[in-house]
Scaffold this motif. Sequence first.
Motif, PDB file in Angstrom:
ATOM      1  N   GLU A  11       5.838  -1.019  -7.588  1.00 30.50           N
ATOM      2  CA  GLU A  11       4.926   0.048  -7.148  1.00 30.50           C
ATOM      3  C   GLU A  11       5.587   1.416  -7.293  1.00 30.50           C
ATOM      4  O   GLU A  11       4.945   2.383  -7.714  1.00 30.50           O
ATOM      5  CB  GLU A  11       4.479  -0.177  -5.704  1.00 30.50           C
ATOM      6  CG  GLU A  11       3.601  -1.392  -5.508  1.00 30.50           C
ATOM      7  CD  GLU A  11       2.231  -1.257  -6.151  1.00 30.50           C
ATOM      8  OE1 GLU A  11       1.736  -0.117  -6.320  1.00 30.50           O
ATOM      9  OE2 GLU A  11       1.650  -2.301  -6.481  1.00 30.50           O
ATOM     10  N   CYS A  12       6.859   1.502  -6.934  1.00 28.82           N
ATOM     11  CA  CYS A  12       7.592   2.769  -7.091  1.00 28.82           C
ATOM     12  C   CYS A  12       7.662   3.175  -8.560  1.00 28.82           C
ATOM     13  O   CYS A  12       7.452   4.341  -8.908  1.00 28.82           O
ATOM     14  CB  CYS A  12       9.010   2.643  -6.521  1.00 28.82           C
ATOM     15  SG  CYS A  12       9.098   2.512  -4.733  1.00 28.82           S
ATOM     16  N   LYS A  14       0.834  -1.193   0.000  1.00 29.19           N
ATOM     17  CA  LYS A  14       0.000   0.000   0.000  1.00 29.19           C
ATOM     18  C   LYS A  14       0.870   1.244   0.000  1.00 29.19           C
ATOM     19  O   LYS A  14       1.997   1.225   0.469  1.00 29.19           O
ATOM     20  CB  LYS A  14      -0.952   0.004   1.191  1.00 29.19           C
ATOM     21  CG  LYS A  14      -0.290   0.230   2.537  1.00 29.19           C
ATOM     22  CD  LYS A  14      -1.296   0.483   3.648  1.00 29.19           C
ATOM     23  CE  LYS A  14      -1.737   1.907   3.621  1.00 29.19           C
ATOM     24  NZ  LYS A  14      -2.313   2.454   4.819  1.00 29.19           N
ATOM     25  N   ARG A  15       0.282   2.305  -0.535  1.00 30.30           N
ATOM     26  CA  ARG A  15       0.915   3.612  -0.433  1.00 30.30           C
ATOM     27  C   ARG A  15       0.755   4.074   1.004  1.00 30.30           C
ATOM     28  O   ARG A  15      -0.345   4.114   1.533  1.00 30.30           O
ATOM     29  CB  ARG A  15       0.247   4.627  -1.363  1.00 30.30           C
ATOM     30  CG  ARG A  15       0.567   4.390  -2.802  1.00 30.30           C
ATOM     31  CD  ARG A  15      -0.032   5.456  -3.684  1.00 30.30           C
ATOM     32  NE  ARG A  15       0.162   5.058  -5.071  1.00 30.30           N
ATOM     33  CZ  ARG A  15       0.127   5.880  -6.092  1.00 30.30           C
ATOM     34  NH1 ARG A  15      -0.126   7.151  -5.899  1.00 30.30           N
ATOM     35  NH2 ARG A  15       0.326   5.432  -7.306  1.00 30.30           N
ATOM     36  N   PHE A  31       6.074   3.191   0.090  1.00 36.32           N
ATOM     37  CA  PHE A  31       5.216   2.020  -0.047  1.00 36.32           C
ATOM     38  C   PHE A  31       5.565   1.027   1.049  1.00 36.32           C
ATOM     39  O   PHE A  31       6.735   0.861   1.402  1.00 36.32           O
ATOM     40  CB  PHE A  31       5.420   1.366  -1.418  1.00 36.32           C
ATOM     41  CG  PHE A  31       4.903   2.206  -2.545  1.00 36.32           C
ATOM     42  CD1 PHE A  31       3.583   2.118  -2.948  1.00 36.32           C
ATOM     43  CD2 PHE A  31       5.742   3.101  -3.195  1.00 36.32           C
ATOM     44  CE1 PHE A  31       3.101   2.909  -3.987  1.00 36.32           C
ATOM     45  CE2 PHE A  31       5.268   3.901  -4.226  1.00 36.32           C
ATOM     46  CZ  PHE A  31       3.950   3.799  -4.621  1.00 36.32           C
ATOM     47  N   LYS A  90       4.876  -3.006   2.482  1.00 42.72           N
ATOM     48  CA  LYS A  90       4.401  -4.363   2.229  1.00 42.72           C
ATOM     49  C   LYS A  90       3.962  -4.951   3.566  1.00 42.72           C
ATOM     50  O   LYS A  90       4.725  -4.955   4.544  1.00 42.72           O
ATOM     51  CB  LYS A  90       5.519  -5.222   1.628  1.00 42.72           C
ATOM     52  CG  LYS A  90       5.205  -6.706   1.547  1.00 42.72           C
ATOM     53  CD  LYS A  90       4.133  -7.031   0.546  1.00 42.72           C
ATOM     54  CE  LYS A  90       3.960  -8.557   0.436  1.00 42.72           C
ATOM     55  NZ  LYS A  90       2.961  -8.920  -0.519  1.00 42.72           N
ATOM     56  N   GLU A 103       8.225  -6.493  -5.810  1.00 41.97           N
ATOM     57  CA  GLU A 103       6.863  -5.964  -5.732  1.00 41.97           C
ATOM     58  C   GLU A 103       6.876  -4.487  -5.305  1.00 41.97           C
ATOM     59  O   GLU A 103       6.173  -3.650  -5.878  1.00 41.97           O
ATOM     60  CB  GLU A 103       6.069  -6.807  -4.738  1.00 41.97           C
ATOM     61  CG  GLU A 103       4.604  -6.566  -4.711  1.00 41.97           C
ATOM     62  CD  GLU A 103       3.891  -7.500  -3.741  1.00 41.97           C
ATOM     63  OE1 GLU A 103       2.671  -7.323  -3.604  1.00 41.97           O
ATOM     64  OE2 GLU A 103       4.523  -8.387  -3.114  1.00 41.97           O
ATOM     65  N   TRP A 154       4.291   4.404  -9.744  1.00 43.83           N
ATOM     66  CA  TRP A 154       4.070   5.755  -9.211  1.00 43.83           C
ATOM     67  C   TRP A 154       4.834   6.782 -10.041  1.00 43.83           C
ATOM     68  O   TRP A 154       4.282   7.832 -10.391  1.00 43.83           O
ATOM     69  CB  TRP A 154       4.496   5.790  -7.744  1.00 43.83           C
ATOM     70  CG  TRP A 154       4.452   7.144  -7.130  1.00 43.83           C
ATOM     71  CD1 TRP A 154       3.373   7.772  -6.584  1.00 43.83           C
ATOM     72  CD2 TRP A 154       5.547   8.058  -7.007  1.00 43.83           C
ATOM     73  NE1 TRP A 154       3.731   9.021  -6.125  1.00 43.83           N
ATOM     74  CE2 TRP A 154       5.063   9.219  -6.373  1.00 43.83           C
ATOM     75  CE3 TRP A 154       6.897   8.008  -7.365  1.00 43.83           C
ATOM     76  CZ2 TRP A 154       5.872  10.316  -6.098  1.00 43.83           C
ATOM     77  CZ3 TRP A 154       7.705   9.095  -7.091  1.00 43.83           C
ATOM     78  CH2 TRP A 154       7.187  10.238  -6.459  1.00 43.83           C
TER      79      TRP A 154
END
Length: 144
Positions: free
Chosen positions: A98-99, A3-4, A45, A47, A94, A102
């Motif tokens: 996400e980075c 999640k952010r 982020f 995990k 993972e 973004w």
Amino acid sequence: MVKRADMKDLADAAALGVRLWPGHTREEMEKEFFQLLSREDAQIFLKFEQNRPVGFAQCQLRRDYVEGTSTSPVGYLEGIFVEESRRGQGIARELLAECEAWAREKGCTEFASDCELENAGSLRFHLSMGFGEANRIICFTKRL
């Protein structure tokens, strides 16, 4: 689940942050992460596994020159950490994904990072994630 992070996640992020950067206290890390999360050009982020944070990544946009890049801004991985017992299971991959997503949302077409010359584990991680080595430098300082 990745999640952010938001302001409610400061304690969890700081607890992991001091494990990556042990020269900081939890309070210093919370203050720094608070400032980062207040900006539009930075993101953290987290995990979680079974509602427990096991890894984090901090990224931001850099508008100054970034070694080996030709665009601006550049998405930049400032730090990534996964608990030792959870390494080798794709968590860092993972978090990095996400980075990168973004950074793409922010209009970036390049993503960069760095590591210390002697950090062989970080070098292996970066190369395995598709980063190409741009340069090696030794930095100098001098008291005036």
